[in-house]
Design a protein around this motif. Structure first.
Motif, PDB file in Angstrom:
ATOM      1  N   LEU A 179       0.373  -1.468  -0.006  1.00 15.66           N
ATOM      2  CA  LEU A 179       0.163  -0.295  -0.016  1.00 15.66           C
ATOM      3  C   LEU A 179       1.003   1.259   0.090  1.00 15.66           C
ATOM      4  O   LEU A 179       0.884   2.011  -0.575  1.00 15.66           O
ATOM      5  CB  LEU A 179      -0.560   0.072   1.020  1.00 15.66           C
ATOM      6  CG  LEU A 179      -1.964   1.021   1.438  1.00 15.66           C
ATOM      7  CD1 LEU A 179      -2.745   1.020   0.255  1.00 15.66           C
ATOM      8  CD2 LEU A 179      -2.806   0.886   2.393  1.00 15.66           C
ATOM      9  N   GLY A 180       1.648   1.106   1.149  1.00 12.12           N
ATOM     10  CA  GLY A 180       2.916   2.261   0.682  1.00 12.12           C
ATOM     11  C   GLY A 180       2.880   2.954  -0.620  1.00 12.12           C
ATOM     12  O   GLY A 180       3.319   4.151  -0.630  1.00 12.12           O
ATOM     13  N   ALA A 181       3.932   1.949  -0.775  1.00 10.02           N
ATOM     14  CA  ALA A 181       4.197   2.451  -2.557  1.00 10.02           C
ATOM     15  C   ALA A 181       3.597   2.507  -3.265  1.00 10.02           C
ATOM     16  O   ALA A 181       3.389   4.166  -3.931  1.00 10.02           O
ATOM     17  CB  ALA A 181       5.405   1.124  -3.167  1.00 10.02           C
ATOM     18  N   ALA A 182       2.804   2.253  -3.450  1.00  6.60           N
ATOM     19  CA  ALA A 182       1.525   2.203  -4.086  1.00  6.60           C
ATOM     20  C   ALA A 182       1.068   4.000  -4.323  1.00  6.60           C
ATOM     21  O   ALA A 182       0.575   4.727  -4.777  1.00  6.60           O
ATOM     22  CB  ALA A 182      -0.197   1.550  -4.338  1.00  6.60           C
ATOM     23  N   ILE A 183       0.640   4.570  -2.980  1.00  2.51           N
ATOM     24  CA  ILE A 183       0.281   5.914  -2.921  1.00  2.51           C
ATOM     25  C   ILE A 183       1.100   6.855  -2.389  1.00  2.51           C
ATOM     26  O   ILE A 183       1.395   7.868  -3.264  1.00  2.51           O
ATOM     27  CB  ILE A 183      -0.017   6.113  -0.908  1.00  2.51           C
ATOM     28  CG1 ILE A 183      -1.204   5.071  -0.467  1.00  2.51           C
ATOM     29  CG2 ILE A 183      -0.600   7.150  -0.691  1.00  2.51           C
ATOM     30  CD1 ILE A 183      -1.608   4.744   0.979  1.00  2.51           C
ATOM     31  N   LYS A 184       2.366   6.291  -2.477  1.00  6.56           N
ATOM     32  CA  LYS A 184       3.933   6.933  -2.964  1.00  6.56           C
ATOM     33  C   LYS A 184       3.541   7.841  -4.604  1.00  6.56           C
ATOM     34  O   LYS A 184       3.750   8.461  -4.865  1.00  6.56           O
ATOM     35  CB  LYS A 184       4.945   6.652  -2.083  1.00  6.56           C
ATOM     36  CG  LYS A 184       6.066   7.060  -2.733  1.00  6.56           C
ATOM     37  CD  LYS A 184       7.579   6.822  -2.663  1.00  6.56           C
ATOM     38  CE  LYS A 184       8.499   7.327  -1.769  1.00  6.56           C
ATOM     39  NZ  LYS A 184       9.820   6.938  -1.896  1.00  6.56           N
ATOM     40  N   GLU A 185       2.962   6.484  -4.828  1.00 11.24           N
ATOM     41  CA  GLU A 185       3.238   6.893  -6.107  1.00 11.24           C
ATOM     42  C   GLU A 185       1.843   7.511  -6.712  1.00 11.24           C
ATOM     43  O   GLU A 185       1.949   8.645  -7.814  1.00 11.24           O
ATOM     44  CB  GLU A 185       2.902   5.362  -7.473  1.00 11.24           C
ATOM     45  CG  GLU A 185       3.650   5.283  -8.510  1.00 11.24           C
ATOM     46  CD  GLU A 185       3.454   4.202  -9.524  1.00 11.24           C
ATOM     47  OE1 GLU A 185       3.001   4.069 -10.268  1.00 11.24           O
ATOM     48  OE2 GLU A 185       3.497   2.590  -8.564  1.00 11.24           O
ATOM     49  N   ALA A 186       1.139   7.404  -6.059  1.00 13.22           N
ATOM     50  CA  ALA A 186      -0.334   8.142  -6.477  1.00 13.22           C
ATOM     51  C   ALA A 186       0.085   9.750  -5.886  1.00 13.22           C
ATOM     52  O   ALA A 186      -0.350  10.582  -6.752  1.00 13.22           O
ATOM     53  CB  ALA A 186      -1.091   7.903  -5.901  1.00 13.22           C
ATOM     54  N   VAL A 187       0.247   9.640  -4.888  1.00 20.82           N
ATOM     55  CA  VAL A 187       0.790  11.557  -4.273  1.00 20.82           C
ATOM     56  C   VAL A 187       1.599  12.372  -5.219  1.00 20.82           C
ATOM     57  O   VAL A 187       1.454  13.354  -5.999  1.00 20.82           O
ATOM     58  CB  VAL A 187       1.407  10.971  -2.554  1.00 20.82           C
ATOM     59  CG1 VAL A 187       2.262  12.633  -2.465  1.00 20.82           C
ATOM     60  CG2 VAL A 187       0.787  10.754  -1.979  1.00 20.82           C
ATOM     61  N   ALA A 188       2.506  11.518  -6.520  1.00 20.00           N
ATOM     62  CA  ALA A 188       3.538  12.131  -6.906  1.00 20.00           C
ATOM     63  C   ALA A 188       2.715  13.089  -8.508  1.00 20.00           C
ATOM     64  O   ALA A 188       2.703  13.495  -9.113  1.00 20.00           O
ATOM     65  CB  ALA A 188       4.871  10.889  -7.344  1.00 20.00           C
ATOM     66  N   VAL A 189       1.572  11.730  -8.884  1.00 19.41           N
ATOM     67  CA  VAL A 189       1.286  11.705 -10.019  1.00 19.41           C
ATOM     68  C   VAL A 189       0.401  13.206  -9.814  1.00 19.41           C
ATOM     69  O   VAL A 189      -0.250  14.214  -9.934  1.00 19.41           O
ATOM     70  CB  VAL A 189      -0.019  10.706 -10.054  1.00 19.41           C
ATOM     71  CG1 VAL A 189      -1.130  10.778 -11.215  1.00 19.41           C
ATOM     72  CG2 VAL A 189       0.548   9.827 -10.584  1.00 19.41           C
ATOM     73  N   VAL A 190      -0.446  13.015  -8.147  1.00 21.53           N
ATOM     74  CA  VAL A 190      -1.123  14.442  -7.784  1.00 21.53           C
ATOM     75  C   VAL A 190      -0.360  16.266  -7.294  1.00 21.53           C
ATOM     76  O   VAL A 190      -1.059  16.611  -7.997  1.00 21.53           O
ATOM     77  CB  VAL A 190      -2.390  14.019  -6.713  1.00 21.53           C
ATOM     78  CG1 VAL A 190      -2.895  15.433  -5.718  1.00 21.53           C
ATOM     79  CG2 VAL A 190      -2.969  12.784  -6.927  1.00 21.53           C
TER      80      VAL A 190
END
Ligand SMILES: Cc1ncc(C[n+]2csc(CCOP(=O)(O)OP(=O)(O)O)c2C)c(N)n1
Ligand SMILES: [Mg+2]
Lengths: 656, 113
Positions: A630-641
């Motif tokens: 989960l952490g890695a997926a959220i990290k990627e999403a944060v960069a997109v946002v």
């Protein structure tokens, strides 16, 4: 309204009739199919002498040269835009419709699509809820345009939520009131005699102006009423004729009234003094806050009051009222020990100091009290100034000892002064002696919460504590704003995230009308985008599916939002309700082939929310079921946002 | 939790009726915990949350759990023997008792701050 004699030679009604008979396509398209057929049947039959003209030829023949306007003078809706522009309304999240086509056209062409800028919405409820979320992030109201009757019907739940949540917004609805002259068929289905009746019980005010000057006054009045605490939604219905016809400057010289903000109502000085006396004398005062902090200054004032009294503060969370990092912050468990309770802008005072157990004989719940018989109650709430009869948002009646019908934030400075005046040396010493104990109690609660979060930490589906902390881990260094948390994640953000800024938590729907979360978070994210903040939402599955089209709006208008799903694959609140009823009746509930009682789960098939979001222009991934990923997926999403796009993570979670 | 007070008194008389206890299976209990609906309010692992207490590694004896589950008049609705057999409850108890000891929050970076 309509000058049927059309002194200036422009009679809209006659023009429409004439056009229909001549077979002019745009006017015909406005009619329902039966009406169009009737109009054509009325034409005398004639034999064509040559090939019938095609649409292009007809258009070339009947349209005047481009540079000539067909409207003599400035259209009424242009003046309406002039009025609206004085109110500095930044956006208009709306779904397009013919009943306000004139205003729509004036906005984008005459008004250059600025102040307000049109935001395309898929559903009127989404438009209203976007305005709802936008206000809570920015303190500025938006205007939503809705279609006559059907659009307003769609908007209603959003308006009710805003009413219950004391949020100002302006709904402008189209309507074509002239029964003898409006187009028959569809536009007549969408017209009504008293169109705002459907929202009158949960708006602060509504009007149907019958002249342009009347509109100008009503618009500024509507804005003023909406923005006077207690805030609330207002509605204006606009007659199609009034929008479409030109201004009759020879009949009236129009003016735009100036908007002057209203100062909010403050508690009576005697009541404030009495409240201060009780609070200073109390050994265990508890302040309960629900919608105190209308603005960030409300938080500052509440901290000052709490520290003066060393009083515990229970923040019920309809706004961010008090930092959870402050040692005086307490969960609701503090209330039974109170000798004085100060309730500020509570939506449910009775429910704050009483209990209701849904487990009584014959299915009737059992009432109980949380209070000692001697506990004194003080209430400061502006809600008393805005109570209507029909909808029961005023909750049960609670008798209190000091009852102020006033805005709490506005009353705080005088209450603080009154507490200082009432303070004696002895009381100040006794109050100061509470500090160390309070700090220890706060630290103990924090330690207990951290331990509770560890239970099930590695489970799959992912625990709600893990979900929330993995999100926090990735956003903690940003200027973040938790714009909505829909569904129930056991309140982990309030329990574990350090929340000390007003914009870090925007509260809930107000009326518990599910479907608020997705649009309100996108509306709030629009405000936060302009303010340079990072928006994050916890998005439940049931809430998203009421009107998921708003995802497209976020992509279309480049509204960055990190939506992390609490996908428990159910309307889980209802899973438990039906189970409870089965237990009361000693019946094993019928689960069908699902995990919970038939009709309460969202599975078989599972919805692929990541694909849904992706199809509407979002960056999206999922389903994430393994907590380790989960952490890695959220990290990627944060960069997109952070690059300006909305991003959604479909996460399978524990039910609560 | 109004019921907890009388648990001790009633527990002894109920011991006889809880026959499944000896043969209880944590694996069967995992299934029963889901099929009987306990997961709804307590979470799949009995971790607890907004609508139910933590049950994982409960410190209550099985007898007390039995009295509570059958008779609660608090926020949890009661489960009769028709809805939940003694054997199922004993299996559930074994399942809850077999839950792992949670880590110390200090050892979890996200909770250590
Ligand atoms: C418009 C509307 N319809 C139905 C309900 C009843 N209701 C209350 S909570 C809920 C479930 C919401 O599901 P979800 O958003 O996934 O949250 P969960 O309970 O699963 O965490 C429903 C249907 C409601 N409050 N509002
Ligand atoms: Mg759900």
């Amino acid at each position: 309204m309509t000058d049927l004699n059309g002194k200036d030679g422009y009679d809209r009604r006659k023009f429409l009739t004439g056009a229909a008979v001549a077979g002019v396509t745009p006017a015909l398209a406005q009619m329902g199919a039966p009406a169009a057929a009737q109009a054509q049947a009325a034409k005398p039959p004639h034999a064509p002498s040559a090939l019938p003209p095609n649409a292009k030829t007809i258009a070339a023949e009947i349209h005047p040269p481009e540079e000539l306007s067909r409207v003599g003078g400035k259209p009424g809706s242009d003046f309406m835009i002039d009025v609206i522009k004085t109110l500095d309304i930044k956006y208009s999240p709306s779904n397009c419709a013919s009943s306000f086509r004139a205003l729509h056209e004036s906005l984008i062409d005459y008004g250059e699509n600025k102040s307000p800028e049109y935001i395309s919405c898929m559903h009127e409820e989404s438009g209203v809820a976007m305005a709802h979320g936008y206000f809570k992030a920015s303190g500025k109201p938006l205007l939503t345009m809705v279609h006559g009757t059907v659009g307003l019907q769609h908007a209603t739940m959003g308006i009710y939520n805003a009413f219950c949540d004391r949020v100002p917004l302006i709904v402008i609805g189209g309507n074509d009131m002239d029964a003898a002259h409006r187009p028959p068929g569809v536009p007549t289905f969408h017209a009504a005699q008293d169109i705002n009746a459907i929202v009158r019980d949960y708006t602060k005010w509504d009007d149907t102006p019958v002249s342009l000057q009347h509109f100008a006054q009503s618009m500024v009045r509507a804005y003023t009423i909406a923005m006077t605490p207690p805030y609330g939604p207002v509605a204006i219905s606009l007659d199609a004729g009034l929008q479409q016809e030109p201004i009759k400057e020879h009949l009236e010289k129009l003016y735009i009234p100036r908007y002057v903000p209203t100062s909010p109502p403050q508690g009576d000085s005697n009541a404030v003094k009495e409240a201060a006396r009780l609070l200073v004398a109390a050994d265990n005062p508890v302040i309960v806050a629900d919608r105190v902090a209308r603005t960030p200054n409300g938080v500052t004032l509440l901290i000052e009051l709490a520290e003066l009294l060393q009083a515990s503060v229970v923040d019920q969370g309809s706004r961010m009222n008090f930092p959870n990092t402050h040692y005086l912050n307490r969960p609701a468990g503090a209330i039974p020990n109170a000798d004085v309770v100060l309730g500020m802008e509570l939506s449910d005072f009775w429910g704050t100091v009483n209990t209701y157990t849904d487990n009584g004989e014959d299915g009737v719940g059992v009432n109980g009290t949380r209070l000692k018989p001697t506990t004194k109650l003080i209430s400061i709430t502006s809600i008393d100034l805005l109570t209507k009869s029909n909808y029961q948002d005023f909750q049960r009646f609670q008798t209190v000892d000091v009852h102020m019908g006033a805005d709490a934030e506005t009353t705080l400075p005088s209450l603080i002064e009154a507490v200082k005046s009432a303070m004696t040396k002895d009381r100040a010493a006794a109050i100061e002696a509470r500090v160390e104990k309070a700090k220890k109690a706060h630290a103990d609660i924090r330690a207990r919460e951290l331990h509770a979060a560890t239970v099930g930490w590695d489970s799959s589906p992912i625990s709600t504590a893990r979900l929330c902390m993995e999100i926090y881990g990735q956003i903690k260094d940003l200027d973040w704003s938790l714009v909505a948390s829909e569904g129930n994640v056991s309140n982990w953000p309030a329990r574990l995230w350090p929340i000390d800024k007003h914009h870090q938590w925007l509260g809930r729907s107000g009326g518990y009308g599910v479907g608020y979360g997705a649009p309100a978070s996108i509306g709030a994210a629009l405000a936060n985008r302009d303010l340079g903040r990072f928006s994050v939402s916890i998005q439940s599955d049931g809430d998203l599916m009421f009107a998921p089209g708003v995802l497209w709006t976020a992509a279309r208008h480049k509204i960055p939002l990190l939506a992390v799903m609490h996908n428990n694959r159910a309307w889980h609140q209802e899973v438990m309700h039906v189970q409870r009823l089965a237990n009361f009746r000693n019946r094993v509930p019928n689960y069908g082939a699902d995990r919970g009682p038939i009709g309460t789960t969202i599975e078989n098939p599972d919805i692929e929310y990541h694909k849904l979001a992706e199809s509407m222009g979002w960056w999206a991934r999922g389903p994430v079921k393994d907590p380790a990923q989960l952490g890695a997926a959220i990290k990627e999403a944060v960069a997109v946002v952070r690059s300006g796009q909305p991003a959604l993570l479909n996460v399978w979670t524990q039910p609560r | 939790m109004r019921y907890m007070g009388m648990i001790a008194a009633v527990a002894a008389s109920l011991l006889v009726s809880i026959t499944g206890a000896c043969a209880a299976s944590a694996e069967k209990g995992r299934v029963a915990f889901r099929e009987k609906g306990c997961w709804q309010c307590h979470g799949y692992e009995g971790q607890g949350g907004a609508n139910g207490l933590t049950l994982a590694r409960t410190q209550l004896p099985l007898e007390a759990v039995d009295v509570f589950v059958r008779n609660t008049d608090g926020p949890m609705p009661p489960f009769s023997k028709k809805m939940l057999s003694d054997e199922d409850l004993a299996d559930i108890y074994a399942f809850l008792s077999a839950q792992p000891v949670p880590a110390d929050p200090k050892t979890i970076p996200l909770l250590a701050h």
